[in-house]
Design a protein around this motif. Structure first.
Motif, PDB file in Angstrom:
ATOM      1  N   MET A   1      28.287  45.036  82.665  1.00  0.00           N
ATOM      2  CA  MET A   1      29.553  46.169  82.934  1.00  0.00           C
ATOM      3  C   MET A   1      28.698  47.648  83.100  1.00  0.00           C
ATOM      4  N   ARG A   2      29.072  48.275  84.156  1.00  0.00           N
ATOM      5  CA  ARG A   2      28.377  49.461  84.313  1.00  0.00           C
ATOM      6  C   ARG A   2      29.131  50.771  83.677  1.00  0.00           C
ATOM      7  N   LEU A   3      28.055  51.575  83.574  1.00  0.00           N
ATOM      8  CA  LEU A   3      28.418  52.944  83.268  1.00  0.00           C
ATOM      9  C   LEU A   3      28.195  53.920  84.122  1.00  0.00           C
ATOM     10  N   TYR A   4      28.914  54.693  84.755  1.00  0.00           N
ATOM     11  CA  TYR A   4      28.855  55.717  85.644  1.00  0.00           C
ATOM     12  C   TYR A   4      28.711  57.016  84.853  1.00  0.00           C
ATOM     13  N   LEU A   5      27.540  57.723  85.333  1.00  0.00           N
ATOM     14  CA  LEU A   5      27.533  58.983  84.499  1.00  0.00           C
ATOM     15  C   LEU A   5      27.803  60.117  85.524  1.00  0.00           C
ATOM     16  N   ALA A   6      28.684  60.883  85.260  1.00  0.00           N
ATOM     17  CA  ALA A   6      29.158  61.991  86.003  1.00  0.00           C
ATOM     18  C   ALA A   6      28.296  63.059  85.977  1.00  0.00           C
ATOM     19  N   SER A   7      26.769  62.909  85.999  1.00  0.00           N
ATOM     20  CA  SER A   7      26.062  63.895  85.738  1.00  0.00           C
ATOM     21  C   SER A   7      24.731  63.594  86.424  1.00  0.00           C
ATOM     22  N   ALA A  57      34.734  68.143  80.727  1.00  0.00           N
ATOM     23  CA  ALA A  57      34.549  66.539  80.628  1.00  0.00           C
ATOM     24  C   ALA A  57      35.543  65.796  81.376  1.00  0.00           C
ATOM     25  N   VAL A  58      36.760  66.043  81.382  1.00  0.00           N
ATOM     26  CA  VAL A  58      37.567  65.572  81.975  1.00  0.00           C
ATOM     27  C   VAL A  58      37.655  65.562  83.548  1.00  0.00           C
ATOM     28  N   ALA A  59      37.123  66.872  84.028  1.00  0.00           N
ATOM     29  CA  ALA A  59      37.003  67.450  85.282  1.00  0.00           C
ATOM     30  C   ALA A  59      35.809  66.569  85.946  1.00  0.00           C
ATOM     31  N   LYS A  60      34.787  66.350  85.315  1.00  0.00           N
ATOM     32  CA  LYS A  60      33.554  65.719  85.922  1.00  0.00           C
ATOM     33  C   LYS A  60      33.955  64.239  86.015  1.00  0.00           C
ATOM     34  N   ALA A  61      34.483  63.709  85.026  1.00  0.00           N
ATOM     35  CA  ALA A  61      34.532  62.162  85.187  1.00  0.00           C
ATOM     36  C   ALA A  61      35.703  62.038  86.226  1.00  0.00           C
ATOM     37  N   GLY A  71      28.683  53.590  98.864  1.00  0.00           N
ATOM     38  CA  GLY A  71      29.410  52.983  99.966  1.00  0.00           C
ATOM     39  C   GLY A  71      30.348  51.833  99.329  1.00  0.00           C
ATOM     40  N   ARG A  72      30.459  52.122  98.027  1.00  0.00           N
ATOM     41  CA  ARG A  72      31.298  50.725  97.174  1.00  0.00           C
ATOM     42  C   ARG A  72      32.379  51.768  96.167  1.00  0.00           C
ATOM     43  N   THR A  73      33.429  51.485  96.122  1.00  0.00           N
ATOM     44  CA  THR A  73      34.363  51.944  95.230  1.00  0.00           C
ATOM     45  C   THR A  73      33.875  51.770  93.766  1.00  0.00           C
ATOM     46  N   VAL A  74      33.924  52.613  92.453  1.00  0.00           N
ATOM     47  CA  VAL A  74      33.431  52.759  91.144  1.00  0.00           C
ATOM     48  C   VAL A  74      34.110  51.457  90.654  1.00  0.00           C
ATOM     49  N   ASP A  75      33.175  50.642  90.107  1.00  0.00           N
ATOM     50  CA  ASP A  75      33.560  49.599  89.212  1.00  0.00           C
ATOM     51  C   ASP A  75      32.967  49.409  88.050  1.00  0.00           C
ATOM     52  N   GLY A  76      33.764  50.098  86.893  1.00  0.00           N
ATOM     53  CA  GLY A  76      32.807  50.212  85.615  1.00  0.00           C
ATOM     54  C   GLY A  76      33.646  51.032  84.739  1.00  0.00           C
ATOM     55  N   PHE A  77      32.983  51.697  83.851  1.00  0.00           N
ATOM     56  CA  PHE A  77      33.516  53.037  83.153  1.00  0.00           C
ATOM     57  C   PHE A  77      32.776  54.193  83.567  1.00  0.00           C
ATOM     58  N   VAL A  78      33.715  55.386  83.760  1.00  0.00           N
ATOM     59  CA  VAL A  78      32.945  56.361  84.152  1.00  0.00           C
ATOM     60  C   VAL A  78      32.964  57.437  82.793  1.00  0.00           C
ATOM     61  N   PHE A  79      31.831  58.164  82.967  1.00  0.00           N
ATOM     62  CA  PHE A  79      31.799  59.017  81.661  1.00  0.00           C
ATOM     63  C   PHE A  79      31.442  60.580  82.070  1.00  0.00           C
ATOM     64  N   GLY A  80      32.275  61.380  81.652  1.00  0.00           N
ATOM     65  CA  GLY A  80      31.849  62.993  81.930  1.00  0.00           C
ATOM     66  C   GLY A  80      31.952  63.600  80.533  1.00  0.00           C
ATOM     67  N   GLY A  81      30.719  64.629  80.649  1.00  0.00           N
ATOM     68  CA  GLY A  81      30.510  65.264  79.459  1.00  0.00           C
ATOM     69  C   GLY A  81      30.183  66.498  79.740  1.00  0.00           C
TER      70      GLY A  81
END
Length: 263
Positions: A1-7, A57-61, A71-81
């Motif tokens: 499972m991927r975690l995307y860090l919006a940072s 945090a919401v704006a970043k995520a 080149g791919r759509t996000v597949d996993g959880f996205v975290f913004g902080g």
């Protein structure tokens, strides 16, 4: 499972890596000053610490959640902080300028400490959510003690658009859920050493470390020797509260922490 860090924060990436998680880093490209200015214009007042960090945090995520990554759509959880340090009712972001950092240290030491607010937002963008177990306020994802994590509340209709959390006391935390989104604020109260000298402040500012971090200090760097006490999650002071993030995933989406480990 991927975690995307919006940072692109090295501190947040390193913090997650220490726990066995290798996030996908994505720059959110959010104009933070503009986002805060719009919200404050709507309210007709300045944002509180919890409001500010949860808003950003919401704006970043959100900026990363529906974008393409490599080149791919996000597949996993996205975290913004986001983080902010409050001293005697004043919020301190990144000082940027050495003299600003020096003055902030004088003010922080005069008061003796402050509150580090840490905002969190997790968005569920898993392509296959068929096995997901959604937790609810009355049915959390696992058994918990009442003093370990805040209850998951439905997001109030008045804040459903931006997910802002307002009612958190220093040292406390709050978590709200809204469909595929969980927003939370955690905080830690810090106490500074009473005998830090002007020479020590000058030397620390000259190192350059405090210029681009919220509150003009880093607990995982040179400033660690000047902080005598932390009441709250130490990781929240670094950049994100690991216990809070784990709880958000578990109680908001039924996802366990070890599912994110890079095995």
């Amino acid at each position: 499972m991927r975690l995307y860090l919006a940072s692109t924060s090295p501190a947040r990436r390193a913090l997650l890596a220490q726990t066995g998680i290798e996030p996908v880093l994505v720059a959110p490209g959010v104009d933070e000053d503009a986002a805060v200015a719009r919200r404050e214009a709507e309210l007709g007042r300045s944002l509180t610490g919890p409001e500010l960090v949860s808003l950003l945090a919401v704006a970043k995520a959100s900026a990363v959640a529906d974008a393409e990554v490599a080149g791919r759509t996000v597949d996993g959880f996205v975290f913004g902080g986001d983080s902010a340090f409050e001293v005697d009712g004043r919020l301190y972001g990144k000082p940027h300028d050495p003299e600003v950092a020096r003055q902030r240290w004088r003010e922080m030491l005069a008061v003796g400490g402050g509150t580090l607010w840490s905002g969190h937002c997790v968005l569920d963008r898993r392509a296959d959510r068929s096995g997901a177990v959604a937790a609810t306020p009355s049915q959390p994802g696992g058994a918990v003690r009442a003093d370990t994590v805040p209850p998951v509340r439905p997001l109030p209709a008045s804040t459903a658009g931006d997910g802002v959390i307002a009612d958190v006391t220093p040292g406390g935390s709050a978590m709200v859920a809204d469909g595929d989104r969980v927003v939370a604020v955690d905080s830690a109260v810090l106490t500074f050493a009473a005998d830090v000298s002007a020479d020590e402040i000058d030397a620390y500012v000259a190192s350059g470390e405090p210029l681009e971090v919220a509150g003009a200090f880093t607990i995982d760097g040179r400033a660690a020797a000047y902080i005598t006490r932390i009441d709250g999650a130490p990781s929240a002071v670094v950049g994100l509260s690991l216990p809070m993030l784990r709880s958000m995933l578990l109680r908001g989406f039924g996802a366990t922490w070890h599912e994110l480990w890079a095995l």
